[in-house]
Design a protein around this motif. Sequence first.
Motif, PDB file in Angstrom:
ATOM      1  N   ASP A 191       0.664  -1.203  -0.030  1.00 27.06           N
ATOM      2  CA  ASP A 191      -0.087  -0.160   0.056  1.00 27.06           C
ATOM      3  C   ASP A 191       0.978   1.243  -0.032  1.00 27.06           C
ATOM      4  O   ASP A 191       0.234   2.288   0.090  1.00 27.06           O
ATOM      5  N   GLY A 192       2.281   1.177   0.116  1.00 21.75           N
ATOM      6  CA  GLY A 192       2.954   2.519  -0.211  1.00 21.75           C
ATOM      7  C   GLY A 192       4.432   2.070   0.239  1.00 21.75           C
ATOM      8  O   GLY A 192       4.797   1.004   0.679  1.00 21.75           O
ATOM      9  N   PRO A 193       5.023   3.212   0.403  1.00 19.00           N
ATOM     10  CA  PRO A 193       6.709   3.173   0.489  1.00 19.00           C
ATOM     11  C   PRO A 193       6.829   2.127   1.930  1.00 19.00           C
ATOM     12  O   PRO A 193       7.761   1.628   2.064  1.00 19.00           O
ATOM     13  N   ARG A 194       6.140   2.718   2.890  1.00 18.00           N
ATOM     14  CA  ARG A 194       6.475   2.364   4.548  1.00 18.00           C
ATOM     15  C   ARG A 194       6.214   0.602   4.459  1.00 18.00           C
ATOM     16  O   ARG A 194       7.214   0.061   5.181  1.00 18.00           O
ATOM     17  N   GLN A 195       5.355  -0.017   3.615  1.00 16.67           N
ATOM     18  CA  GLN A 195       5.268  -1.165   3.832  1.00 16.67           C
ATOM     19  C   GLN A 195       6.226  -1.901   2.948  1.00 16.67           C
ATOM     20  O   GLN A 195       6.644  -2.975   3.341  1.00 16.67           O
ATOM     21  N   ILE A 196       6.594  -1.372   1.926  1.00 19.58           N
ATOM     22  CA  ILE A 196       7.725  -1.690   1.162  1.00 19.58           C
ATOM     23  C   ILE A 196       9.059  -1.964   1.997  1.00 19.58           C
ATOM     24  O   ILE A 196       9.768  -2.905   2.362  1.00 19.58           O
TER      25      ILE A 196
END
Length: 168
Positions: free
Chosen positions: A147-152
């Motif tokens: 869902d976004g960079p933080r999850q990646i």
Amino acid sequence: RIPPLREVLSIHKSIKNGEQIGENGVGVKQACAALSDLSFVLTKNKHEFGIGLLSFELQEEDSSPYLPSFNFIREEDGSIHYSLMNRINSSETLELCVERYGGGDLEHGLVRLEKHFERMTSGSYANQDHVFMVVLDNVKHGNGAFDGPRQILNKLAEELPINYLHIP
């Protein structure tokens, strides 16, 4: 001291000795290529700053990878605006990438980069002589399951120790 970016971003060359870890920026180059089509590697070595580019658009199919880097110093008043702007304007390659980073606006890209360099000289980094920073533009992911960079980045933190080995 952080090695010059021309060495960190070099291809097929290592000047490491037995006491140094890593393999001359291999992890940086792999991570940048996997996570973004446009990345900036920024360094601060006392009063000298460096900027390196890893850009998919700069690569040509029939040639060696092109990973340019540039150095500049802070102005007498302590700011970096004109030094950075002059360095960017001296290279069409760098100018095009900064313009892309600014969403098609060179000045906006310059302001965004300048903020990263300012972070390297203030707050918890203010008293640090040597700072290394990687800026990933438009972080990408393989199958769209995040869902976004933080999850990646959380997934990378979880997977890297399992899949990336460094054996001295």
